[in-house]
Motif scaffolding. Structure first.
Motif, PDB file in Angstrom:
ATOM      1  N   GLY A 155      77.332  35.837  18.882  1.00 54.71           N
ATOM      2  CA  GLY A 155      78.661  35.522  17.901  1.00 54.71           C
ATOM      3  C   GLY A 155      78.472  33.989  17.363  1.00 54.71           C
ATOM      4  O   GLY A 155      79.648  33.894  16.312  1.00 54.71           O
ATOM      5  N   LYS A 187      74.395  39.217  16.010  1.00 61.72           N
ATOM      6  CA  LYS A 187      74.631  38.126  14.062  1.00 61.72           C
ATOM      7  C   LYS A 187      73.127  38.405  13.461  1.00 61.72           C
ATOM      8  O   LYS A 187      72.430  37.519  14.135  1.00 61.72           O
ATOM      9  N   THR A 234      76.951  41.418  11.346  1.00 58.70           N
ATOM     10  CA  THR A 234      77.082  41.531  12.482  1.00 58.70           C
ATOM     11  C   THR A 234      76.130  43.395  12.607  1.00 58.70           C
ATOM     12  O   THR A 234      77.021  44.507  11.636  1.00 58.70           O
ATOM     13  N   SER A 276      74.738  36.928   5.880  1.00 59.55           N
ATOM     14  CA  SER A 276      75.162  37.359   7.522  1.00 59.55           C
ATOM     15  C   SER A 276      75.582  38.382   7.779  1.00 59.55           C
ATOM     16  O   SER A 276      76.530  39.110   7.001  1.00 59.55           O
TER      17      SER A 276
END
Length: 572
Positions: A531, A513, A451, A449
């Motif tokens: 998030g 995200k 952001t 992952s």
């Protein structure tokens, strides 16, 4: 070498200037920043085989680190791998114990050394060989560069961690060159080549050729070439692709070790011996000395394609061999690519043999005496089901972050909030440098992952994640715009043909995200606007196009933090 280091410093300064100029030229492009990257492996093999005291995992380098070559100076080992069109090229690692490895950089880290700007992903650098010459205290890296009209080439250095010379082009054809330094100070080059014109007997018929090497001129001696192996161990059996040669000397005898059978299910390692460096070379009666080709295809924890090896002697006279192999997933797909494995080598007899290299390989090995496994600690590369976190705020990004066909410094800016990937006017399908920061895929089951802070101003802008096997086989999962609305999109490209899997209108009030979760062959692309809670886009999709058995080529797949100002994905 001092001059080379000065040139390297100049290049880095010049790169910073170019990056600044690029920033000025894209002021109309939306600001976008990647931060808080996370990657976590979850392979069943490692869950079922936890390390016990006194053990370590092989492969020692997971993911696309093929064609390993190794050398030693004193107590320090150095290892390099093929890098194809990845930039910088030829990752180099060091170790004092053959278990714990630390990356110290790349051999080819300047555009003057690596001419891959227009190359396909599986062109560029093939089969590097690294050797230390004790006679002049110099390291040599010799390889074939399928780009820029370079061909076979050599670079050298006194310190592998402090920059390498400019490229010296070598005057011979063929591939897979390796260099050998004899006890009398003489040097030789061996390599794979085509048989003399008109003598080819079958498809895949190759020869191993040798040249004298002039250490003063860094060039082969014209007219000194000689074929030392024709076809392979037994020409009557029509062996294919004798390649990846290395020469070693032990007890006054010369040993030529080569890969045979081609990189695939028939791959193997074979050995020959001679009283003279120039032959004749007689094959061992017990060839191959390493292979995984004889075992059931459905075997548990399968390791396959083993070969393309190199040997190194420890200070106490023991031998180890590094080699490539693959670990296919449950559908026999090769998404991780060819990885670097290691085995102890028994050279108590006439010929060396890889210990347990002729039985189905296991995921764990016993540590050498006195060695502590520092798996992932103190700067050493991790193995097994590791987690890698990177806030992407360090101005000296980790060496594992690479680019494609050009330096990453030409499109990134590291800030206190993360790394900006300043978009090129090329997209992921271009045979050109692309603005994507790549990390190798190192597990079949994983979760990753990042952001992303991004608000596109037009439909031509996109930023997000790419799962990338090549320019013609990839997934793109990112954010773009249509009319006045923002969309998240998932596109699949196969054989160069792109298809929109799904798109969804989203509200962009804060960073998003992006997440990719792979369970063996199934990949899920998810996003979170708060998030915490993730929503899937497009359902599970197949990882088939991320495998070399579907996409072809020689690389494993990559995970990219990607941005472009030439987006062609149109949301529904």
């Amino acid at each position: 070498m001092k001059q080379n280091i000065m040139n390297l410093a100049f290049f880095r300064n010049k790169t910073n200037v170019l990056a600044a100029a690029a920033l000025l030229s894209v002021t109309t492009i939306s600001a976008q920043t990647f931060s808080d990257f996370n990657y976590r492996g979850n392979d069943k093999t490692y869950n079922d085989n936890p390390l016990q005291p006194g053990e370590f995992y092989s492969p020692i380098l997971q993911g696309c680190y093929p064609d390993p070559s190794i050398t030693r100076k004193g107590e320090d080992y150095y290892l390099v791998n093929s890098s194809f069109s990845m930039f910088p090229g030829v990752p180099i690692f060091t170790s004092k114990d053959l278990v714990n490895w630390k990356q110290v950089g790349h051999v080819l880290d300047r555009p003057s050394q690596l001419k891959v700007e227009k190359s396909g992903v599986s062109h560029g650098i093939y089969a590097p060989d690294i050797k230390y010459n004790k006679h002049n205290d110099t390291f040599y890296m010799i390889t074939t560069q399928f780009a820029g009209g370079i061909g076979n080439m050599v670079v050298k250095t006194k310190d592998p961690a402090k920059g390498w010379s400019e490229v010296q082009k070598l005057n011979f054809e063929g591939i897979d060159p390796a260099i050998f330094f004899d006890d009398d100070g003489k040097a030789y080059i061996v390599h794979n080549d085509a048989p003399p014109q008109g003598t080819e007997q079958y498809n895949g018929h190759r020869v191993i050729k040798m040249w004298d090497y002039d250490l003063e001129k860094d060039q082969v001696v014209a007219g000194s070439d000689k074929i030392i192996v024709n076809g392979g161990v037994d020409l009557s059996q029509k062996p294919i692709w004798i390649e990846g040669p290395h020469i070693y000397k032990k007890n006054g005898k010369y040993y030529l070790m080569c890969a045979e059978g081609g990189t695939g299910g028939n791959h193997s390692e074979v050995i020959f011996m001679s009283d003279s460096p120039k032959g004749p070379y007689v094959p061992a009666g017990n060839n191959p000395i390493l292979t995984q080709r004889y075992f059931p295809k459905d075997r548990k924890e399968k390791v396959d394609w083993a070969g393309h090896a190199d040997l190194v002697e420890t200070p106490d006279g023991q031998y180890y061999g590094v080699f490539l192999a693959i670990r296919p997933n449950e559908k026999n797909r090769v998404n991780k690519g060819r990885e670097t494995f290691i085995l102890p080598v028994d050279w108590s007899g006439k010929y060396p043999v890889f210990q347990n290299g002729l039985v189905p390989m296991k995921p764990k090995l016993k540590l050498p005496a006195g060695v502590q496994n520092q798996n992932g600690q103190n700067g050493f590369f991790p193995n097994g089901n590791f987690t890698y976190n990177d806030k992407l705020t360090d101005k000296n990004l980790d060496y594992r972050w690479i680019a494609m066909r050009g330096p990453r410094e030409s499109f990134i800016t590291v800030t206190k909030n993360g790394v900006k990937v300043n978009p090129f006017t090329t997209n992921i399908k271009a045979l050109a440098p692309v603005s994507a920061l790549f990390h190798r895929l190192q597990h079949e089951s994983f979760e990753t992952s990042v952001t992303l802070d991004f608000k596109p101003k037009s439909e031509k802008e996109l930023a997000g994640i790419t799962c990338y096997q090549s320019e013609t086989f990839n997934y793109v999962f990112g954010i773009t715009k249509k009319d006045k609305d923002f969309y998240i999109v998932l596109e699949r490209t196969e054989k160069g043909q792109s298809k929109l899997i799904a798109s969804e209108k989203i509200a962009l009030s804060k960073p998003v995200k992006l997440q990719v979760v792979a369970d063996k062959d199934e990949h899920s692309f998810n996003y979170s606007l708060d998030g915490k809670n993730y929503k899937n886009l497009g359902g599970p999709v197949s990882g088939d196009i991320l495998s070399t058995d579907v996409a072809g080529g020689f690389t494993g797949s990559l995970i990219g933090l990607y941005s472009t100002s030439s987006n062609d994905i149109i949301p529904n």
